[in-house]
Design an enzyme around this catalytic site. Structure first.
Site, mmCIF file in Angstrom:
data_model
loop_
_atom_site.group_PDB
_atom_site.id
_atom_site.type_symbol
_atom_site.label_atom_id
_atom_site.label_comp_id
_atom_site.label_asym_id
_atom_site.label_seq_id
_atom_site.Cartn_x
_atom_site.Cartn_y
_atom_site.Cartn_z
ATOM 1 N N HIS A 1 51.672 57.881 63.854
ATOM 2 C CA HIS A 1 51.536 58.207 65.229
ATOM 3 C C HIS A 1 51.270 59.818 65.419
ATOM 4 O O HIS A 1 52.007 60.527 64.587
ATOM 5 C CB HIS A 1 52.889 57.722 65.949
ATOM 6 C CG HIS A 1 54.094 58.292 65.599
ATOM 7 N ND1 HIS A 1 54.535 59.535 66.094
ATOM 8 C CD2 HIS A 1 55.059 57.846 64.709
ATOM 9 C CE1 HIS A 1 55.761 59.987 65.538
ATOM 10 N NE2 HIS A 1 56.123 58.842 64.712
ATOM 11 N N ASP B 1 57.478 63.785 60.927
ATOM 12 C CA ASP B 1 57.525 62.713 61.806
ATOM 13 C C ASP B 1 56.468 63.038 62.977
ATOM 14 O O ASP B 1 56.876 63.788 63.971
ATOM 15 C CB ASP B 1 58.868 62.616 62.437
ATOM 16 C CG ASP B 1 59.053 61.340 63.486
ATOM 17 O OD1 ASP B 1 57.985 60.513 63.479
ATOM 18 O OD2 ASP B 1 59.966 61.302 64.042
ATOM 19 N N GLU C 1 54.510 57.224 70.225
ATOM 20 C CA GLU C 1 55.557 56.261 69.760
ATOM 21 C C GLU C 1 56.690 56.661 69.954
ATOM 22 O O GLU C 1 57.584 55.880 70.262
ATOM 23 C CB GLU C 1 55.076 56.513 68.000
ATOM 24 C CG GLU C 1 56.091 55.401 67.253
ATOM 25 C CD GLU C 1 57.286 55.776 66.912
ATOM 26 O OE1 GLU C 1 58.362 55.229 66.553
ATOM 27 O OE2 GLU C 1 57.624 57.151 67.117
ATOM 28 N N GLU C 2 56.975 57.981 70.378
ATOM 29 C CA GLU C 2 58.274 58.519 70.457
ATOM 30 C C GLU C 2 59.074 58.180 71.646
ATOM 31 O O GLU C 2 60.129 57.849 71.498
ATOM 32 C CB GLU C 2 58.334 60.004 70.205
ATOM 33 C CG GLU C 2 57.830 60.508 68.618
ATOM 34 C CD GLU C 2 58.912 60.134 67.953
ATOM 35 O OE1 GLU C 2 59.880 59.394 68.017
ATOM 36 O OE2 GLU C 2 58.593 60.644 66.534
ATOM 37 N N ASP D 1 55.465 56.129 58.331
ATOM 38 C CA ASP D 1 56.145 56.772 59.329
ATOM 39 C C ASP D 1 57.759 56.948 58.941
ATOM 40 O O ASP D 1 58.632 56.595 59.975
ATOM 41 C CB ASP D 1 55.981 56.299 60.934
ATOM 42 C CG ASP D 1 56.752 56.818 61.859
ATOM 43 O OD1 ASP D 1 57.132 58.052 61.842
ATOM 44 O OD2 ASP D 1 57.157 56.195 62.680
ATOM 45 N N HIS E 1 63.153 64.786 64.362
ATOM 46 C CA HIS E 1 63.231 64.962 65.851
ATOM 47 C C HIS E 1 63.880 66.435 66.054
ATOM 48 O O HIS E 1 64.690 66.596 67.282
ATOM 49 C CB HIS E 1 64.028 63.807 66.581
ATOM 50 C CG HIS E 1 63.435 62.623 66.695
ATOM 51 N ND1 HIS E 1 63.920 61.589 67.239
ATOM 52 C CD2 HIS E 1 62.393 62.285 65.926
ATOM 53 C CE1 HIS E 1 63.155 60.613 66.861
ATOM 54 N NE2 HIS E 1 62.285 61.176 66.261
HETATM 55 ZN ZN LIG Z 1 58.042 58.751 63.581
#
Ligand SMILES: [Zn+2]
Length: 511
Positions: A324, A336, A370-371, A398, A468
């Site tokens: 993503h 990520d 995606e998030e 991922d 994140h």
């Molecule tokens: Zn991810």
């Protein structure tokens, strides 16, 4: 990524799949369209009914055919390790578009970078396919201040959670109540009224992988505000989703329920959460001040970015590889999922560079959103629904760009056997293990259509140190680890896209 989502899908689908595979007409139709494997099926049946103790003949057959690809696999890995461009590309992505949450200008910059990179690599049918995405912005203000006890007054490291509303102007000041799980929060009753609720359940360090620990705790982040508000709380906080004890806060997605008032929801660092819990446990009255001005703007159109390496003799059969392209608006989304995106791009470039063009088409998809929505993955499956019966397999990276240990899949039977044999070719590079699990959130929506799901599985020990958070930057990625993953993906894709008789798709209607 959404391991919880994948786990739920697996749990929901498992009993149906176990009883329905052979009875479904869809299975026969799909096999006929894509890659019939009559020899495998009949041999397997014979082995089961007449000679259960002996090694089934088809195991040897599959192993022999797969072993014939050992030289190509070695060449792919050598090319990736000696002349790979994954790190160069990840550096470019992280400097071109470090902040690329759905709906942001950064996402469009990343999408244009991906399109140009695919064109530079000579991919075919390079295009954008638009999907509608949410547009949440963090705003300029975010703070959590420990006000009482006065002797402990301090600013606490925090990040607003994606999708949260703002506090009223001037913020919210209220007494704190602490619980150690979402379920404990549901039992607060009157104790929550007018208060701020901290969900302080840690990731369970005894579980085998950090992904399992994350799945067990992340419900507090997603649903904490709803549970707290249902009992009259005025705001909620969650302990950051990390196995580390430090002052690095981690953001992520949260959601509201329609029948409950919306209250602000934010993450604080694990050390801050420990400090608050210790004060409350000691009988202290703890008062916090929370202020944040994040907001949700009107939806936007964002592209999935797509390119192809067309197959030779079975070009209408498709294998998808992707990651993503969106990332949280802190750090650079290097692990990520910038790393997964460049590994997917690199997989096709390596094969082209080596002149290895397989029989089937390999399509790279950089998924949007995606998030905080999964609009890219859902949109791809919907837009290509008519073509999915000719999609054989989808591979996603991922889970971070750390050293690859192998792959995950929930495929069963002959499909799993063939997949395991291919993955085993990567054993010399330490990536030869096929474990049970999903493929990835973005390719998940194709699962119900019978598309075999595969995920790259890197070592998970350090992933949630960064995930994140502001620390997910290019400096945290090791070039050789990234290249090992890219090479492993290219090798698996090449064999899976070229081998005869090839994979039989999963039974679509039974999932
Ligand atoms: Zn991810």
């Amino acid at each position: 990524m959404l391991p919880l989502f994948a786990t739920l899908l697996l749990l929901l689908a498992a009993p149906v799949r176990d009883t329905g595979v052979n009875a479904e007409p869809g299975a026969v139709a799909a096999a006929a369209v894509v890659a019939p494997a009559p020899a495998q099926v009949s041999n397997a049946g014979a082995a089961l009914t007449t000679a259960p103790a002996a090694a089934p003949a088809h195991v040897t057959d599959v192993t022999d055919v797969v072993a014939g690809y050992a030289d190509e696999v070695a060449a792919i890995m050598a090319e990736s390790l000696a002349r790979g461009r994954a790190m160069e590309r990840l550096t470019a992505l992280c400097s071109t578009a470090p902040r690329r949450l759905a709906g942001s200008p950064g996402y469009l910059a990343a999408a244009e970078w991906a399109r140009q990179t695919m064109l530079a690599d000579g991919l075919e049918n390079v295009r954008w396919e638009l999907v509608e995405v949410p547009h949440w912005v963090r705003g300029s203000t975010g703070r959590v201040r420990l006000v009482e006890p006065a002797a402990h007054a301090a600013e606490l490291p925090m990040l607003a959670l994606g999708g949260s509303i703002a506090t009223p102007p001037g913020g919210i000041t209220a007494e704190l109540v602490v619980v150690d799980s979402l379920d404990a929060g549901k039992l607060l009753g009157e104790a929550a009224r007018g208060r701020i609720v901290l969900f302080n359940g840690p990731l369970d360090p005894t579980l085998p992988t950090t992904f399992a620990a994350y799945s067990g705790a992340v419900g507090q982040r997603g649903a904490g505000a709803t549970v707290a508000a249902r009992q009259g709380a005025v705001a909620s906080l969650v302990r950051s989703m990390t196995t580390r004890l430090d002052d690095n806060p981690h953001t992520g997605a949260m959601h509201y329920a329609d029948d409950v008032p919306r209250i602000p929801h934010a993450a604080i660092s694990t050390l801050a959460a420990e400090k608050l819990a210790t004060l409350v446990a000691a009988g202290q009255r703890v008062v916090l001040h929370i202020e944040q001005n994040c907001e949700t703007l009107p939806n936007e159109q964002n592209p999935n970015v797509i390119g192809e390496y067309r197959g030779t003799t079975r070009a209408d059969e498709v294998l998808v590889v992707g990651g993503h392209l969106d990332a949280w608006d802190v750090g650079q989304g290097a692990h990520d999922d910038g790393g997964g995106c460049v590994q997917a791009l690199e997989a096709l470039r390596l094969l082209k560079t080596l002149g290895l063009r397989p029989k089937r088409t390999i399509r790279v998809v950089m998924f949007a959103n995606e998030e905080n929505g999964l609009a890219g993955g859902r949109g791809y499956a919907k837009a290509h629904e008519g073509e999915l019966p000719r999609h054989v397999l989808a591979l996603e990276s991922d889970s971070g760009s750390f050293v690859p240990r192998g792959f995950s899949s929930d495929a069963t039977g002959d499909t799993r056997e063939l997949l395991a044999a291919i993955v085993e070719l990567l054993e010399p590079w330490g990536a030869g293990t096929l474990v049970q699990g999903g493929g990835g959130a973005d390719i998940g929506p194709m699962r119900a259509h019978g598309v075999i799901q595969v995920g790259l599985k890197p070592d998970s020990a350090r992933y949630f140190d960064l995930h994140h958070s502001p620390r997910d930057t290019i400096e945290q990625v090791n070039p050789r680890e990234l290249a090992l993953g890219a090479g492993a993906m290219a090798a698996l894709l090449y064999v899976a896209a070229d081998i005869e008789p090839g994979f039989t798709r999963e039974a679509a209607e039974s999932r």
